[in-house]
Design an enzyme around this catalytic site. Structure first.
Site, mmCIF file in Angstrom:
data_model
loop_
_atom_site.group_PDB
_atom_site.id
_atom_site.type_symbol
_atom_site.label_atom_id
_atom_site.label_comp_id
_atom_site.label_asym_id
_atom_site.label_seq_id
_atom_site.Cartn_x
_atom_site.Cartn_y
_atom_site.Cartn_z
ATOM 1 N N ARG A 16 27.769 25.845 -33.569
ATOM 2 C CA ARG A 16 29.194 25.887 -33.212
ATOM 3 C C ARG A 16 29.171 27.162 -32.758
ATOM 4 N NH1 ARG A 16 29.121 21.387 -33.479
ATOM 5 N NH2 ARG A 16 30.299 19.796 -34.642
ATOM 6 N N HIS A 25 26.939 23.231 -23.373
ATOM 7 C CA HIS A 25 27.181 22.326 -24.611
ATOM 8 C C HIS A 25 26.353 21.045 -24.349
ATOM 9 C CE1 HIS A 25 30.205 21.500 -28.118
ATOM 10 N NE2 HIS A 25 28.706 20.874 -28.235
#
Length: 310
Positions: free
Chosen positions: A225, A273
């Site tokens: 994250r 990502h």
């Protein structure tokens, strides 16, 4: 009577998931009506992505569970209208993808591959890397993804330290927990892999103080994250050379803005990502299994602990 399942995610996701979900539910023997448009009072299960238009769960009075399409639940777990079980996505396809990405980048930094890939300038660089047994790797976060990555790195010969909030026992991994354990885990990290969930306790876990605990020249690999890291503190550590390189797949704002200093920093690798994606075929199997369990009275898999936030 068919089970009514609401697919609450973006329209492009419906096109991807409709066929695999239909197939997986049939294979589980579940007679289901699967739709993006059901009256709230008729819905038995909600297949959910946190960027869905559904944010108020109050009307779904007969729903038995919300089945998340994403591994991360930080954008839904605190929703005060959600009072039914929430299951996160634990998908073997997602896990395999994460293991491959983490292993690839750990090996890239361990072997010093960038020097040879980027350094095609006629200089003969004959310095060989150490063996894996001489390169210490720490994995912060020992959930399904962290444990799978740690096990693979152990198989490759790395001495692996793992840290989690609660004590764990993983063969071959030096498992630590608690504040003292975190300090020891960071001090043992020639390569640091971040696979923690995002909670109030883990936000900015890597800050000026904790970055200083890393060995000189450590490498950070973050597919977990973005807010686990204080961006400004990381940039300072990189500029000083205390952190040699950071490979980052997740960020506070995504897509990462073009003006962000990570893009231009010579010792930062940005990936968009892509460390791991939920695969529709395998994710559909996980969801169908949970629907079957709900209909037969068995406990749901992968339930989120609301108190801990994951």
């Amino acid at each position: 009577m068919p089970v009514n399942i609401l697919f609450a995610a973006r329209a492009d996701q419906w096109r991807i998931y409709q066929a695999p979900l239909t197939k997986a539910l049939l294979e589980q023997g579940v007679d289901a009506t699967l739709s993006t448009d059901l009256a709230p009072e008729d819905v038995d299960y909600i297949i959910y992505a946190p960027d869905s238009a559904v944010q108020d769960f109050t009307p779904y009075t007969r729903a038995k569970a919300v089945l998340n399409l994403w591994a991360g639940v930080e954008n839904i777990v605190g929703n005060p209208t959600l009072r039914i079980p929430l299951a996160r996505m634990v998908d073997h396809g997602l896990t395999q993808g994460m293991v491959e990405w983490v292993t690839g980048h750990v090996l890239r930094h361990h072997l010093g591959m960038d020097r040879h890939i980027l350094g095609q300038d006629g200089e003969w660089r004959a310095d060989a890397p150490p063996l894996a047994s001489d390169r210490r790797v720490t994995v912060l976060g020992l959930g399904a993804l962290g444990e799978a990555c740690a096990r693979m790195l152990v198989r490759l010969g790395f001495p692996v330290t793992g840290w989690s909030r609660r004590p764990k026992d993983i063969p071959g991994v030096s498992c630590l927990s608690g504040d003292a354990g975190l300090q020891a885990a960071l001090k043992a990290a020639d390569i640091l892999v971040l696979l923690l969930p995002l909670t109030d306790e883990t936000e900015n876990l890597l800050n000026a103080e904790t970055l200083a605990l890393l060995p000189q020249g450590a490498v950070i690999v973050n597919p977990g994250r973005g807010p686990l890291i204080d961006d400004d503190a990381l940039l300072v550590a990189l500029d000083r050379g205390h952190v040699a390189h950071a490979t980052l797949d997740v960020f506070r704002v995504e897509p990462l803005p073009a003006e962000h200093p990570f893009w231009a920093h010579p010792n930062v690798t940005v990936t968009p990502h892509i460390a791991s994606e939920t695969r529709s075929e395998t994710a559909a199997q996980v969801i169908a299994e949970n629907v079957r369990r709900g209909e037969t009275g068995e406990p749901f898999l992968h339930l989120v602990d609301r108190e801990n936030g994951y």
